[in-house]
Design a protein around this motif. Sequence first.
Motif, short mmCIF file in Angstrom:
data_model
loop_
_atom_site.label_atom_id
_atom_site.label_comp_id
_atom_site.label_asym_id
_atom_site.label_seq_id
_atom_site.Cartn_x
_atom_site.Cartn_y
_atom_site.Cartn_z
N LEU A 47 0.82 -1.21 0.00
CA LEU A 47 0.00 0.00 0.00
C LEU A 47 0.86 1.27 0.00
CD1 LEU A 47 -3.14 0.55 2.16
CD2 LEU A 47 -1.30 2.21 2.30
N ARG A 49 0.18 5.29 0.67
CA ARG A 49 -0.79 6.30 1.10
C ARG A 49 -0.40 7.68 0.55
NH1 ARG A 49 -4.58 4.74 4.52
NH2 ARG A 49 -4.28 2.88 5.80
N VAL A 51 -1.85 11.87 0.34
CA VAL A 51 -2.81 12.92 0.65
C VAL A 51 -2.50 14.12 -0.22
CG1 VAL A 51 -3.28 12.18 3.02
CG2 VAL A 51 -1.44 13.81 2.58
N TYR A 75 -3.74 4.31 -2.03
CA TYR A 75 -4.93 4.69 -1.26
C TYR A 75 -4.74 6.16 -0.91
CZ TYR A 75 -6.69 -0.02 -1.00
OH TYR A 75 -7.22 -1.24 -1.34
N ALA A 76 -5.64 7.00 -1.41
CA ALA A 76 -5.42 8.44 -1.31
C ALA A 76 -6.64 9.16 -0.75
CB ALA A 76 -5.08 9.01 -2.69
N ARG A 77 -6.34 10.28 -0.09
CA ARG A 77 -7.41 11.21 0.30
C ARG A 77 -7.06 12.57 -0.26
NH1 ARG A 77 -9.34 11.65 6.39
NH2 ARG A 77 -9.99 9.54 5.83
N GLN A 101 -10.38 3.13 -3.70
CA GLN A 101 -9.04 3.50 -3.23
C GLN A 101 -8.83 4.99 -3.05
OE1 GLN A 101 -7.55 0.55 -6.63
NE2 GLN A 101 -5.88 1.65 -5.68
N TYR A 115 -7.87 15.04 7.68
CA TYR A 115 -6.81 14.10 7.31
C TYR A 115 -6.75 12.89 8.24
CZ TYR A 115 -5.37 18.16 4.63
OH TYR A 115 -5.36 19.23 3.77
N ALA A 118 -6.02 9.06 7.36
CA ALA A 118 -5.32 8.97 6.08
C ALA A 118 -3.83 9.27 6.20
CB ALA A 118 -5.96 9.94 5.08
N ALA A 121 1.23 9.85 5.62
CA ALA A 121 1.20 9.39 4.24
C ALA A 121 2.61 9.19 3.69
CB ALA A 121 0.46 10.39 3.36
N ASP A 122 2.69 8.40 2.62
CA ASP A 122 3.95 8.18 1.91
C ASP A 122 4.25 9.32 0.94
OD1 ASP A 122 4.65 5.25 2.65
OD2 ASP A 122 2.53 5.17 2.07
#
Length: 225
Positions: A47, A49, A51, A75-77, A101, A115, A118, A121-122
């Motif tokens: 995965l 991540r 944002v 997987y994003a927001r 996703q 946030y 989420a 994040a990466d």
Amino acid sequence: MATEIIYMVKDWFEWHDLYKNEPKLQQRLQIVQEYISYSLNLPEPGLIRVVSVCAGDGRDLLGTLSNHPRAKDVYARLVELNPHLVERGQQTIESLGLTKQIEFINGDATLSSNYLGAVPADIVIVCGVFGNLADEAELNRLLANLSFLSKQGAFVIWTRGHSNGIPHSETVRKFFREYGFEEVNFKLTATGDMGVGIHRYLGESLAAPKEQQFFAFTGVPSKAR
């Protein structure tokens, strides 16, 4: 000498249509997508991540995922206040088959509550934000708060326009170093008046506060840079 261009647009939905014919925006987008692709290529299988702060219609991330081999790992927001931009972004997500996703939040990107769940994040995308802050103090506040969004080793991708011959992106690069970020790459658009950078967070991941304003977005579309 680069000069600031004043765009006669009424809102951010209309402003985004400038991508159709404004060279520096097209060039900026190309570099941002190059950096996003680079950031997606490096993590180990599993995965990823992401944002996106003040995401607009998400064209930077979604355009990259449309043909990237690791799209299914993301997987994003995305957080954006303008409902019309969010609607357009959601339509793109559906067309890419990524609805399970990619989460598009119609909300205030300055608030930490949008946030939660989420982060860290990466990959953190903060494009079109720094030029819409009131002053250097506000820039410093946002850069300090990026530690709540970023895991250790995360990539932060950002943009900053120049105006009246002032290379504002150089100030951003200097401050990033002071907040525990290592520069990976930096490019100017061919027009010479838009900087795009990618930094890596070297500090520790911090738990995001439930209720906090990370920054104040004060820009207006007609003066965006």
